[in-house]
Every structure is written in structure tokens, then in C-alpha cells.
Design a protein around this motif. Structure first.
Motif, PDB file in Angstrom:
ATOM      1  N   PHE A 214      47.771  45.032  34.722  1.00 47.08           N
ATOM      2  CA  PHE A 214      48.926  44.820  35.587  1.00 47.08           C
ATOM      3  C   PHE A 214      49.670  46.151  35.654  1.00 47.08           C
ATOM      4  N   ASP A 215      49.698  46.790  36.836  1.00 46.99           N
ATOM      5  CA  ASP A 215      50.314  48.120  36.905  1.00 46.99           C
ATOM      6  C   ASP A 215      51.659  48.083  37.639  1.00 46.99           C
ATOM      7  N   LEU A 216      52.256  49.252  37.801  1.00 49.58           N
ATOM      8  CA  LEU A 216      53.601  49.315  38.393  1.00 49.58           C
ATOM      9  C   LEU A 216      53.614  48.954  39.869  1.00 49.58           C
ATOM     10  N   ASP A 217      52.477  49.098  40.573  1.00 53.61           N
ATOM     11  CA  ASP A 217      52.399  48.629  41.962  1.00 53.61           C
ATOM     12  C   ASP A 217      52.529  47.110  42.007  1.00 53.61           C
ATOM     13  N   ASP A 218      51.863  46.440  41.057  1.00 56.86           N
ATOM     14  CA  ASP A 218      51.954  44.971  40.972  1.00 56.86           C
ATOM     15  C   ASP A 218      53.381  44.549  40.621  1.00 56.86           C
ATOM     16  N   PHE A 219      53.991  45.306  39.690  1.00 59.41           N
ATOM     17  CA  PHE A 219      55.368  45.041  39.262  1.00 59.41           C
ATOM     18  C   PHE A 219      56.318  45.132  40.461  1.00 59.41           C
ATOM     19  N   ARG A 220      56.145  46.201  41.257  1.00 53.95           N
ATOM     20  CA  ARG A 220      57.001  46.381  42.446  1.00 53.95           C
ATOM     21  C   ARG A 220      56.797  45.245  43.439  1.00 53.95           C
ATOM     22  N   GLU A 221      55.539  44.820  43.610  1.00 51.62           N
ATOM     23  CA  GLU A 221      55.241  43.729  44.548  1.00 51.62           C
ATOM     24  C   GLU A 221      55.962  42.441  44.144  1.00 51.62           C
ATOM     25  N   GLN A 222      56.025  42.181  42.819  1.00 53.18           N
ATOM     26  CA  GLN A 222      56.738  40.989  42.331  1.00 53.18           C
ATOM     27  C   GLN A 222      58.229  41.085  42.667  1.00 53.18           C
ATOM     28  N   MET A 223      58.802  42.304  42.528  1.00 53.19           N
ATOM     29  CA  MET A 223      60.225  42.506  42.849  1.00 53.19           C
ATOM     30  C   MET A 223      60.493  42.275  44.345  1.00 53.19           C
ATOM     31  N   LEU A 224      59.573  42.778  45.185  1.00 59.13           N
ATOM     32  CA  LEU A 224      59.726  42.617  46.639  1.00 59.13           C
ATOM     33  C   LEU A 224      59.652  41.144  47.037  1.00 59.13           C
ATOM     34  N   GLN A 225      58.722  40.406  46.423  1.00 56.37           N
ATOM     35  CA  GLN A 225      58.585  38.974  46.722  1.00 56.37           C
ATOM     36  C   GLN A 225      59.858  38.230  46.325  1.00 56.37           C
ATOM     37  N   MET A 226      60.439  38.641  45.183  1.00 52.25           N
ATOM     38  CA  MET A 226      61.662  37.998  44.714  1.00 52.25           C
ATOM     39  C   MET A 226      62.822  38.268  45.675  1.00 52.25           C
ATOM     40  N   SER A 227      62.896  39.502  46.185  1.00 54.95           N
ATOM     41  CA  SER A 227      63.957  39.847  47.147  1.00 54.95           C
ATOM     42  C   SER A 227      63.845  38.998  48.404  1.00 54.95           C
ATOM     43  N   LYS A 228      62.596  38.737  48.836  1.00 51.56           N
ATOM     44  CA  LYS A 228      62.375  37.914  50.036  1.00 51.56           C
ATOM     45  C   LYS A 228      62.937  36.515  49.864  1.00 51.56           C
ATOM     46  N   MET A 229      62.950  36.035  48.614  1.00 53.85           N
ATOM     47  CA  MET A 229      63.433  34.673  48.355  1.00 53.85           C
ATOM     48  C   MET A 229      64.922  34.645  48.037  1.00 53.85           C
ATOM     49  N   GLY A 230      65.625  35.720  48.369  1.00 54.95           N
ATOM     50  CA  GLY A 230      67.075  35.743  48.180  1.00 54.95           C
ATOM     51  C   GLY A 230      67.514  36.306  46.852  1.00 54.95           C
TER      52      GLY A 230
ATOM     53  N   ILE B  50      62.997  48.751  42.398  1.00 51.49           N
ATOM     54  CA  ILE B  50      62.040  49.061  43.476  1.00 51.49           C
ATOM     55  C   ILE B  50      62.143  50.548  43.842  1.00 51.49           C
ATOM     56  N   ALA B  51      63.392  51.062  43.916  1.00 51.56           N
ATOM     57  CA  ALA B  51      63.601  52.477  44.263  1.00 51.56           C
ATOM     58  C   ALA B  51      62.964  53.398  43.228  1.00 51.56           C
ATOM     59  N   ILE B  52      63.078  53.042  41.946  1.00 53.09           N
ATOM     60  CA  ILE B  52      62.498  53.869  40.882  1.00 53.09           C
ATOM     61  C   ILE B  52      60.974  53.922  41.016  1.00 53.09           C
ATOM     62  N   VAL B  53      60.352  52.749  41.223  1.00 52.23           N
ATOM     63  CA  VAL B  53      58.883  52.711  41.358  1.00 52.23           C
ATOM     64  C   VAL B  53      58.447  53.479  42.610  1.00 52.23           C
ATOM     65  N   ASN B  54      59.234  53.367  43.688  1.00 53.47           N
ATOM     66  CA  ASN B  54      58.908  54.094  44.932  1.00 53.47           C
ATOM     67  C   ASN B  54      58.928  55.613  44.728  1.00 53.47           C
ATOM     68  N   SER B  55      59.700  56.088  43.745  1.00 53.23           N
ATOM     69  CA  SER B  55      59.805  57.529  43.495  1.00 53.23           C
ATOM     70  C   SER B  55      58.646  58.072  42.648  1.00 53.23           C
ATOM     71  N   MET B  56      57.775  57.175  42.213  1.00 58.26           N
ATOM     72  CA  MET B  56      56.631  57.605  41.396  1.00 58.26           C
ATOM     73  C   MET B  56      55.426  57.937  42.275  1.00 58.26           C
ATOM     74  N   THR B  57      54.538  58.745  41.757  1.00 56.97           N
ATOM     75  CA  THR B  57      53.286  59.041  42.474  1.00 56.97           C
ATOM     76  C   THR B  57      52.326  57.860  42.263  1.00 56.97           C
ATOM     77  N   PRO B  58      51.310  57.708  43.141  1.00 58.54           N
ATOM     78  CA  PRO B  58      50.320  56.634  42.951  1.00 58.54           C
ATOM     79  C   PRO B  58      49.691  56.677  41.558  1.00 58.54           C
ATOM     80  N   LYS B  59      49.438  57.889  41.048  1.00 61.92           N
ATOM     81  CA  LYS B  59      48.819  58.024  39.726  1.00 61.92           C
ATOM     82  C   LYS B  59      49.758  57.496  38.632  1.00 61.92           C
TER      83      LYS B  59
END
Length: 457
Positions: A329-345, A377-386
Motif C-alpha cells: 500500500f503506497d502513498l498514491d493509494d493513501f492519497r486516493e483514499q483521502m480524495l474518495q473521503m473528500s468526495k463524500m463530504g 493531499i497537498a503534501i503527497v502531491n508535492s512528492m515525486t512518483p518515486k
């Protein structure tokens, strides 16, 4: 939503749970407290009187006094009476008419009427699969027409142009003709609001109503005005044949007086709740679910519906497969969970619907901050894919770069990495049926809920 009423009623009714017997005095004391809780929530006095009298009459009955669990039985009576006062069941829109079905939106200025038009357009398109067109007959408020045009574009509804030099009735008739030509299923008509109810406004909206003969005339009202909301709705109902109410800004309403007063005073059902500023923040009003929330029992049905609507099932399935195969489970997956949560309010919306969460201490509730989700989400977005794939490489200089890029502090980056590690450990336990064992060990508690530990918030 309705936090103060939930807390006050929660304290009163908690004293009853588990009581072996109830006396007449017990019931009187309880109902005095319930009465005070409702008055403090700005529920209209006639509604409070009728509510208390009805509950007291039923509570004094043989069913409660001889019950094995009298406290629980009395709580059920309070719950049933809350449901009855708010309207028994959800009343959906009646669109059984020759298309286009016209919905006329009325209300005072600042009640959230134009935003509600867009929210309703989106809801009809998504849930009713309807072709929706919208028009503004508000020729008085500067930029009202432009606002609706922008919102219509956001939700994908077709906007019918109008201008401030046209007469509202002429606009409405033109829009109806356009909607017929375009084979629209629904035409939403936004009308002008005023700062208060006046004769001129009522005369104009009566003319508008007569010119388009709507199947639904919805009154949009700000829940934060409390019992005034119900009184304004009554004044409109005397001028127009209202078919229902949209109660807006309920996410900021800690009291709940409007929700409990409107049906009793106007006889009209609340059909929708506005639960936030975003265009997807509109919920059908279910009296039984709202009563359940008020009594701190949560609203699991609405939560399940929200999850099925908002969560990307395909992405969720991919993550489940990835975890089953033992892939990390990597930080891309972690960010995706945060985005899904934001969608639900966000977390505050989820907590509002979970059973028992209404009784959480304020200290815990204050930690549930949806701005924190945006920061993560902003912190993860500031990271490189690696870096997202291999978080272990994130050391001193990388942390400083990530913090600068996301407008946060190095401590925030450290906190995120710590929370991610906790969640990663939890996800590892999902491999090969481990999730069931983990839940058994937790005794069914939610990670991060009271007594749980591990979820990042």
C-alpha cells in the motif's frame, strides 16, 4: 448537523437507558428536559407543546410502565414522535407530467436558492437520469443570471439565457417553449428573492406560477433562521400552492429548529437538505434517518448510499486486488483514499452519520478537521512518483522540499509519514483474510474510533 440538540437530548435520554422501572415523576422530569432541549434548539412553541404532550401521553401508557426495558421503550417513543413531526417518510418529487415537468423555486434572498437550483439539476440528472434545463427569472439581483449560468455549466445542465431588461413572466414562457423544443424532461425556474416577504414579490411570483403551471413549487429556506424559517414558509404557502421545502445550510445548523417546525406549521414536507456549499451537497430528506441522527444513533443507510454513489468502485476493486496479492500500500493509494473521503463530504460528514459518534467529546470532534485532509493531499502531491512508491527514501532535504512545495512545515510531512506507516501496517493485515481476524480482535470497533487506533485522523 443539529449538534447541540443531539448533545442535549442525548444527555437526557442516556439517564433513562437501562432503568429497571420508570415512575410518573421520572417521566415528567425527563419531558421537562426534552421541552427545554427543543426550545433551546429554536423549535416553534406550538410544535414543542404538541411534541411533549404526545410523548407524555404515550409514556404514561401501560406499554412503557410495564415494559421490561422502560427506558429504551420511552426513547423509541421519542424517536417515533420526532419522525412523525418531521413527516413520517421521504416525499419524492412528483414529476408525473407531460414533459417538461416545471419546478418553480421560491424563497428569500440569501437562502441559497440559485445554488439549490444547480444542486437539484445535478441530482435529477444523476439519480433520475433526466434531461434538465434551467432558467433565471431574477432580473433584480446583480449577476444572478450569470451565477446560474456558471453553476449550470458546473453541473452539466442546459442553461436558457435571459437578461435583466426582460419581464420575469416573459422569460418563464420563453424558457418553457425552449424546453419543449429541446425535449427536456425537467425545467427548473429560479425566481427573484427579496430580503423580506412583500406584496410586490408575492404578486410577481403568483404571475410566474400561473404562466408556467409547475408540477412542483419548492420553497428554499435557510435552516439557520430556526423557527423563522417555518413562519416564512407559511407566508409563502398562503400566497402560493407550495408542494415542498428545501432546507439549506443544515451543515452549519447546530440547533435543528427549522427541521422540526416546518412540517407542523406549514403542513408541507421537507423534500431535500442542503448539506454543504458544493454542488453535490444535496440529500433527500428522510425523517426517520434525521431523527436517528438527532438521537445519536447515526444514519448508516445514507452513509451506504453515499459510498455507493461517490466511491469509484473500479479503483476500490483494484486496491483490494493489489492488497490481496501482497503488493504494498503506497502513498498514491493513501492519497486516493483521502480524495474518495473528500468526495463524500469529508470526515465530519462521515462522523455525523456513524452511530454513537454524536456523543464523542468535543475535544475528539475538533481533531476531525477536513482541512487536514486537504493538507495531506497537498503534501503527497508535492512528492515525486518515486517518493510515493518508496516513502523510505524521504529524508531531511526531501522533507524540506516537500514541505515548501505544499506550503506546510517539515513536522506536517513527518506526521503524514507516521500516519501512513500506521495505515500501511493495517492494510498488510488485510492480506489472506487477515481483515476478519483484525476486526475480531478489535471487537468490531472502527480504526480510529473511540478505543480504536491506527486510522490517520
Amino acid at each position: 448537523m443539529f449538534e447541540s440538540l443531539t448533545q442535549r437530548l442525548g444527555k437526557v435520554l442516556d439517564n433513562l437507558r437501562g432503568q429497571g422501572r420508570l415512575s410518573e415523576q421520572n417521566i415528567k422530569d425527563t419531558m421537562r428536559e426534552v421541552r427545554m432541549a427543543l426550545l433551546e434548539a429554536d423549535v416553534a412553541l406550538p410544535v414543542v407543546r404538541a411534541f411533549v404532550d404526545e410523548v407524555k401521553a404515550k409514556a404514561m401508557g401501560e406499554e412503557v410502565m410495564k415494559s421490561l426495558t422502560p427506558g429504551q421503550t420511552l426513547i423509541k417513543i421519542v424517536n417515533d414522535e420526532l419522525v412523525r413531526v418531521m413527516g413520517e417518510a421521504n416525499e419524492s418529487l412528483d414529476l408525473a407530467a407531460q414533459p417538461p415537468a416545471v419546478i418553480l423555486m421560491a424563497g428569500l434572498q440569501g437562502s441559497g436558492k440559485t445554488t439549490s437550483v444547480a444542486k437539484l439539476a445535478r441530482w435529477l440528472q444523476q439519480n433520475g437520469k433526466k434531461k434538465v434545463m434551467v432558467v433565471s427569472c431574477d432580473v433584480y439581483r446583480p449577476a444572478a443570471i450569470k451565477q446560474l449560468q456558471t453553476l449550470a455549466k458546473d453541473v452539466g445542465a442546459e442553461f436558457i439565457p435571459s437578461s435583466a431588461d426582460q419581464k420575469p413572466v416573459k422569460i418563464a414562457k420563453m424558457a418553457l417553449a425552449e424546453a419543449k423544443k429541446a425535449y427536456a424532461d425537467v425545467l427548473l425556474v429560479d425566481t427573484a428573492g427579496r430580503l423580506h416577504v412583500d406584496d410586490e414579490m408575492m404578486a410577481e411570483i403568483k404571475q410566474l406560477h400561473a404562466s408556467v403551471d409547475p408540477v412542483e413549487t419548492l420553497f428554499v429556506v435557510d435552516s439557520m433562521t430556526g423557527q423563522d424559517a417555518a413562519n416564512t414558509a407559511k407566508a409563502f404557502d398562503e400566497a402560493l400552492p407550495l408542494t415542498g421545502v428545501i432546507l439549506t445550510k443544515t451543515d452549519g445548523d447546530a440547533r435543528g429548529g427549522a427541521a422540526l417546525s416546518i412540517r407542523h406549521i406549514t403542513g408541507k414536507p421537507i423534500k431535500f437538505l442542503g448539506v454543504g456549499e458544493k454542488v453535490d451537497a444535496l440529500e433527500p430528506f428522510h425523517p426517520d434517518r434525521v431523527a436517528s441522527r438527532i438521537l445519536g444513533m447515526g444514519d448508516v443507510l445514507s452513509l451506504v448510499e453515499e459510498v455507493s454513489r461517490q466511491v469509484d468502485q473500479e479503483k476500490a476493486a483494484k486496491l483490494a486486488q493489489k492488497l490481496q496479492k501482497g503488493k504494498g500500500f503506497d502513498l498514491d493509494d493513501f492519497r486516493e483514499q483521502m480524495l474518495q473521503m473528500s468526495k463524500m463530504g469529508g470526515m465530519s460528514s462521515l462522523i455525523d452519520k456513524l452511530p454513537g459518534m454524536g456523543n464523542l467529546p468535543d475535544k475528539v470532534k475538533n481533531q476531525v478537521n477536513d482541512k487536514e485532509v486537504g493538507r495531506l493531499i497537498a503534501i503527497v502531491n508535492s512528492m515525486t512518483p518515486k517518493e510515493r512508491r518508496f516513502p523510505a527514501i524521504i529524508k531531511g532535504s526531501r522533507k524540506r522540499r516537500i514541505a515548501n512545495g505544499s506550503g506546510t512545515q517539515v513536522q506536517d510531512v513527518n506526521r503524514l509519514l507516521k500516519q501512513f506507516t500506521q495505515m500501511q501496517k493495517m492494510m498488510k493485515k488485510m492480506k489472506g483474510g487477515g481483515m476478519e481476524k483484525m476486526l475480531r480482535r478489535m471487537g468490531g470497533r472502527l480504526p480510529g474510533g473511540p478505543g480504536g487506533g491506527g486510522f490517520p485522523f
